[in-house]
Scaffold this active site. Structure first.
Site, PDB file in Angstrom:
ATOM      1  N   LYS A 137     113.307 -14.080  45.081  1.00 13.96           N
ATOM      2  CA  LYS A 137     114.172 -14.129  46.265  1.00 13.96           C
ATOM      3  C   LYS A 137     114.027 -12.823  47.039  1.00 13.96           C
ATOM      4  O   LYS A 137     114.157 -11.726  46.462  1.00 13.96           O
ATOM      5  CB  LYS A 137     115.614 -14.304  45.803  1.00 13.96           C
TER       6      LYS A 137
HETATM    7  C1  E4P Z   1     122.359 -18.336  47.318  1.00 16.68           C
HETATM    8  O1  E4P Z   1     121.157 -18.312  47.308  1.00 16.68           O
HETATM    9  C2  E4P Z   1     123.170 -17.396  48.106  1.00 16.68           C
HETATM   10  O2  E4P Z   1     122.967 -16.090  47.678  1.00 16.68           O
HETATM   11  C3  E4P Z   1     124.624 -17.810  48.019  1.00 16.68           C
HETATM   12  O3  E4P Z   1     124.702 -19.187  48.296  1.00 16.68           O
HETATM   13  C4  E4P Z   1     125.532 -17.007  48.927  1.00 16.68           C
HETATM   14  O4  E4P Z   1     126.814 -17.590  48.881  1.00 16.68           O
HETATM   15  P1  E4P Z   1     128.123 -16.831  49.401  1.00 16.68           P
HETATM   16  O5  E4P Z   1     128.062 -16.723  50.872  1.00 16.68           O
HETATM   17  O6  E4P Z   1     129.253 -17.698  48.931  1.00 16.68           O
HETATM   18  O7  E4P Z   1     128.126 -15.478  48.732  1.00 16.68           O
END
Ligand code: E4P
Length: 217
Positions: free
Chosen positions: A83
Protein backbone atom coordinates in the site's frame (compact mmCIF):
# COMPACT_ATOMS: atom_id res chain seq x y z
CA UNK A 1 -17.91 -7.57 -5.72
CA UNK A 2 -15.02 -8.67 -3.52
CA UNK A 3 -15.14 -8.00 0.23
CA UNK A 4 -11.96 -7.11 2.08
CA UNK A 5 -11.89 -6.63 5.84
CA UNK A 6 -10.58 -3.25 6.93
CA UNK A 7 -8.88 -4.21 10.19
CA UNK A 8 -5.74 -5.63 11.80
CA UNK A 9 -7.72 -7.43 14.50
CA UNK A 10 -6.86 -11.10 13.96
CA UNK A 11 -9.73 -12.42 16.08
CA UNK A 12 -12.27 -10.52 13.95
CA UNK A 13 -10.49 -11.66 10.77
CA UNK A 14 -10.45 -15.31 11.87
CA UNK A 15 -14.13 -15.18 12.82
CA UNK A 16 -15.36 -13.52 9.62
CA UNK A 17 -13.00 -15.48 7.36
CA UNK A 18 -14.80 -18.65 8.50
CA UNK A 19 -17.95 -17.37 6.72
CA UNK A 20 -16.20 -17.76 3.36
CA UNK A 21 -17.16 -14.16 2.49
CA UNK A 22 -13.74 -12.57 2.95
CA UNK A 23 -11.60 -12.03 -0.15
CA UNK A 24 -8.76 -10.05 1.43
CA UNK A 25 -7.72 -7.61 4.17
CA UNK A 26 -6.54 -4.01 4.25
CA UNK A 27 -4.47 -2.50 7.04
CA UNK A 28 -2.97 0.94 7.57
CA UNK A 29 -0.69 2.49 10.22
CA UNK A 30 -3.68 3.56 12.35
CA UNK A 31 -5.14 0.03 12.31
CA UNK A 32 -1.74 -1.44 13.25
CA UNK A 33 -1.57 1.04 16.15
CA UNK A 34 -5.07 -0.01 17.22
CA UNK A 35 -4.03 -3.69 17.20
CA UNK A 36 -1.20 -2.86 19.62
CA UNK A 37 1.01 -5.38 17.81
CA UNK A 38 4.23 -5.41 15.80
CA UNK A 39 3.48 -4.76 12.11
CA UNK A 40 5.49 -7.71 10.78
CA UNK A 41 4.13 -10.16 13.33
CA UNK A 42 0.47 -9.19 13.01
CA UNK A 43 0.61 -8.95 9.20
CA UNK A 44 2.20 -12.42 9.02
CA UNK A 45 -0.61 -13.82 11.13
CA UNK A 46 -3.27 -12.15 8.95
CA UNK A 47 -1.62 -13.57 5.81
CA UNK A 48 -1.76 -17.06 7.31
CA UNK A 49 -5.52 -16.74 7.91
CA UNK A 50 -6.65 -15.14 4.64
CA UNK A 51 -5.76 -16.49 1.18
CA UNK A 52 -6.48 -13.25 -0.69
CA UNK A 53 -4.43 -10.04 -0.82
CA UNK A 54 -3.43 -8.41 2.47
CA UNK A 55 -2.53 -4.74 2.09
CA UNK A 56 0.39 -3.55 4.22
CA UNK A 57 1.26 0.14 4.05
CA UNK A 58 4.69 1.72 3.74
CA UNK A 59 5.44 4.65 6.04
CA UNK A 60 8.41 6.17 4.19
CA UNK A 61 7.51 9.23 2.15
CA UNK A 62 10.41 9.15 -0.34
CA UNK A 63 10.77 6.77 -3.29
CA UNK A 64 13.88 4.93 -2.05
CA UNK A 65 12.47 4.51 1.43
CA UNK A 66 9.19 3.16 0.04
CA UNK A 67 10.99 0.63 -2.15
CA UNK A 68 13.12 -0.51 0.82
CA UNK A 69 10.09 -0.88 3.10
CA UNK A 70 8.14 -2.64 0.33
CA UNK A 71 10.92 -5.24 0.10
CA UNK A 72 10.64 -5.92 3.83
CA UNK A 73 6.84 -6.14 3.74
CA UNK A 74 6.77 -8.29 0.58
CA UNK A 75 8.90 -10.91 2.33
CA UNK A 76 6.18 -11.51 4.93
CA UNK A 77 4.06 -13.66 2.58
CA UNK A 78 3.16 -14.21 -1.07
CA UNK A 79 -0.25 -12.54 -0.65
CA UNK A 80 1.11 -9.17 0.51
CA UNK A 81 -0.15 -6.17 -1.45
CA UNK A 82 2.01 -3.07 -0.96
CA UNK A 83 0.00 0.00 0.00
CA UNK A 84 1.44 3.32 -1.14
CA UNK A 85 0.26 6.89 -0.60
CA UNK A 86 -1.12 8.92 -3.48
CA UNK A 87 1.87 11.26 -3.86
CA UNK A 88 4.29 11.62 -6.78
CA UNK A 89 6.84 9.54 -4.83
CA UNK A 90 4.18 6.94 -4.09
CA UNK A 91 3.15 6.75 -7.75
CA UNK A 92 6.78 6.39 -8.81
CA UNK A 93 7.21 3.53 -6.33
CA UNK A 94 3.93 2.03 -7.58
CA UNK A 95 5.22 2.03 -11.17
CA UNK A 96 8.44 0.28 -10.12
CA UNK A 97 6.77 -2.32 -7.92
CA UNK A 98 3.94 -3.03 -10.38
CA UNK A 99 6.40 -3.56 -13.22
CA UNK A 100 8.14 -6.13 -10.99
CA UNK A 101 4.84 -8.02 -10.65
CA UNK A 102 4.20 -6.88 -7.07
CA UNK A 103 0.55 -6.26 -6.12
CA UNK A 104 0.01 -2.61 -5.20
CA UNK A 105 -2.76 -0.60 -3.55
CA UNK A 106 -2.60 3.19 -3.93
CA UNK A 107 -4.27 4.72 -0.90
CA UNK A 108 -5.56 8.11 0.29
CA UNK A 109 -7.30 8.79 -3.01
CA UNK A 110 -9.83 11.61 -2.92
CA UNK A 111 -10.35 12.53 -6.58
CA UNK A 112 -10.89 10.97 -10.00
CA UNK A 113 -7.73 12.62 -11.33
CA UNK A 114 -5.67 11.00 -8.58
CA UNK A 115 -7.20 7.64 -9.52
CA UNK A 116 -6.32 8.24 -13.18
CA UNK A 117 -2.68 8.74 -12.18
CA UNK A 118 -2.68 5.56 -10.08
CA UNK A 119 -4.04 3.55 -13.00
CA UNK A 120 -1.33 4.96 -15.26
CA UNK A 121 1.22 3.93 -12.60
CA UNK A 122 -0.05 0.35 -12.93
CA UNK A 123 -1.72 0.07 -9.50
CA UNK A 124 -3.51 -3.20 -8.83
CA UNK A 125 -6.01 -1.36 -6.60
CA UNK A 126 -6.99 2.27 -6.10
CA UNK A 127 -8.50 3.16 -2.72
CA UNK A 128 -10.88 6.15 -2.84
CA UNK A 129 -11.87 7.12 0.73
CA UNK A 130 -15.66 7.52 0.68
CA UNK A 131 -16.32 8.21 4.38
CA UNK A 132 -13.67 10.89 4.77
CA UNK A 133 -15.11 12.78 1.78
CA UNK A 134 -18.65 12.46 3.17
CA UNK A 135 -17.38 13.76 6.53
CA UNK A 136 -16.50 17.03 4.79
CA UNK A 137 -19.93 17.31 3.21
CA UNK A 138 -18.54 16.14 -0.15
CA UNK A 139 -19.86 13.15 -2.07
CA UNK A 140 -17.57 10.12 -1.81
CA UNK A 141 -19.81 8.01 -4.01
CA UNK A 142 -19.64 10.56 -6.81
CA UNK A 143 -15.86 10.06 -6.90
CA UNK A 144 -16.33 6.28 -7.17
CA UNK A 145 -18.74 6.86 -10.04
CA UNK A 146 -16.29 9.15 -11.86
CA UNK A 147 -13.43 6.68 -11.43
CA UNK A 148 -15.60 3.83 -12.78
CA UNK A 149 -16.39 5.87 -15.90
CA UNK A 150 -12.76 6.88 -16.50
CA UNK A 151 -11.40 3.36 -15.98
CA UNK A 152 -14.05 1.92 -18.30
CA UNK A 153 -13.36 4.62 -20.94
CA UNK A 154 -9.73 3.52 -21.18
CA UNK A 155 -10.08 -0.12 -20.15
CA UNK A 156 -7.75 0.35 -17.18
CA UNK A 157 -7.33 -2.88 -15.24
CA UNK A 158 -6.77 -1.17 -11.88
CA UNK A 159 -9.49 -2.33 -9.49
CA UNK A 160 -11.59 0.20 -7.60
CA UNK A 161 -11.40 -0.58 -3.90
CA UNK A 162 -14.03 1.47 -2.06
CA UNK A 163 -12.38 2.43 1.24
CA UNK A 164 -13.28 4.42 4.35
CA UNK A 165 -16.60 2.60 4.31
CA UNK A 166 -18.77 3.66 7.25
CA UNK A 167 -22.28 2.40 6.46
CA UNK A 168 -24.13 -0.49 4.84
CA UNK A 169 -25.42 1.96 2.23
CA UNK A 170 -21.81 2.73 1.25
CA UNK A 171 -21.42 -0.96 0.38
CA UNK A 172 -24.70 -1.08 -1.57
CA UNK A 173 -24.04 2.14 -3.49
CA UNK A 174 -20.46 1.14 -4.34
CA UNK A 175 -21.79 -2.22 -5.60
CA UNK A 176 -24.46 -0.46 -7.72
CA UNK A 177 -21.78 1.71 -9.32
CA UNK A 178 -19.60 -1.33 -9.98
CA UNK A 179 -16.66 -0.84 -7.60
CA UNK A 180 -14.60 -4.03 -7.79
CA UNK A 181 -13.98 -4.30 -4.05
CA UNK A 182 -15.24 -2.78 -0.81
CA UNK A 183 -13.01 -2.87 2.24
CA UNK A 184 -15.35 -3.08 5.18
CA UNK A 185 -14.83 -2.66 8.95
CA UNK A 186 -15.95 -5.83 10.83
CA UNK A 187 -18.77 -3.92 12.60
CA UNK A 188 -20.27 -2.89 9.22
CA UNK A 189 -19.77 -6.42 7.85
CA UNK A 190 -21.92 -7.78 10.69
CA UNK A 191 -24.62 -5.18 9.91
CA UNK A 192 -24.84 -6.24 6.23
CA UNK A 193 -26.62 -9.48 7.11
CA UNK A 194 -29.15 -7.85 9.40
CA UNK A 195 -32.80 -7.16 8.58
CA UNK A 196 -35.60 -6.89 11.17
CA UNK A 197 -37.99 -8.81 8.89
CA UNK A 198 -35.49 -11.68 8.67
CA UNK A 199 -35.30 -11.87 12.47
CA UNK A 200 -39.09 -11.56 12.90
CA UNK A 201 -39.76 -14.09 10.13
CA UNK A 202 -37.36 -16.62 11.61
CA UNK A 203 -38.90 -16.27 15.08
CA UNK A 204 -42.38 -16.87 13.66
CA UNK A 205 -41.26 -19.91 11.67
CA UNK A 206 -39.52 -21.41 14.71
CA UNK A 207 -42.55 -20.79 16.94
CA UNK A 208 -44.85 -22.57 14.45
CA UNK A 209 -42.36 -25.38 14.02
CA UNK A 210 -42.29 -25.96 17.76
CA UNK A 211 -46.08 -26.42 17.66
CA UNK A 212 -45.79 -29.26 15.13
CA UNK A 213 -43.69 -31.30 17.59
CA UNK A 214 -41.61 -32.50 14.63
CA UNK A 215 -37.85 -32.89 14.17
CA UNK A 216 -35.91 -33.08 10.94
CA UNK A 217 -33.79 -36.20 10.78
C1 E4P B 1 -8.32 1.21 3.90
O1 E4P B 1 -7.59 0.85 3.02
C2 E4P B 1 -8.28 2.57 4.46
O2 E4P B 1 -7.05 2.82 5.06
C3 E4P B 1 -9.43 2.73 5.44
O3 E4P B 1 -10.60 2.28 4.80
C4 E4P B 1 -9.58 4.14 5.95
O4 E4P B 1 -10.77 4.20 6.71
P1 E4P B 1 -11.10 5.40 7.71
O5 E4P B 1 -11.36 6.63 6.93
O6 E4P B 1 -12.30 4.93 8.46
O7 E4P B 1 -9.89 5.55 8.61
Amino acid sequence: MKFFLDTADVEEIRDLNDTGLVDGVTTNPSLIMKSGRDIIEVTREICSIVDGPVSAEVTATDYNGMIEEAAVLAKIADNICIKLPLTMEGLKACKTLSSRGQQTNVTLCFSANQALLAAKAGATYISPFIGRLDDLGLDGMEVIEEIRTIYDNYDFKTQILAASVRTVNHVKDAALIGADVATIPPSTMHKLVKHMLTDAGLSAFLADWEKTGQKIG
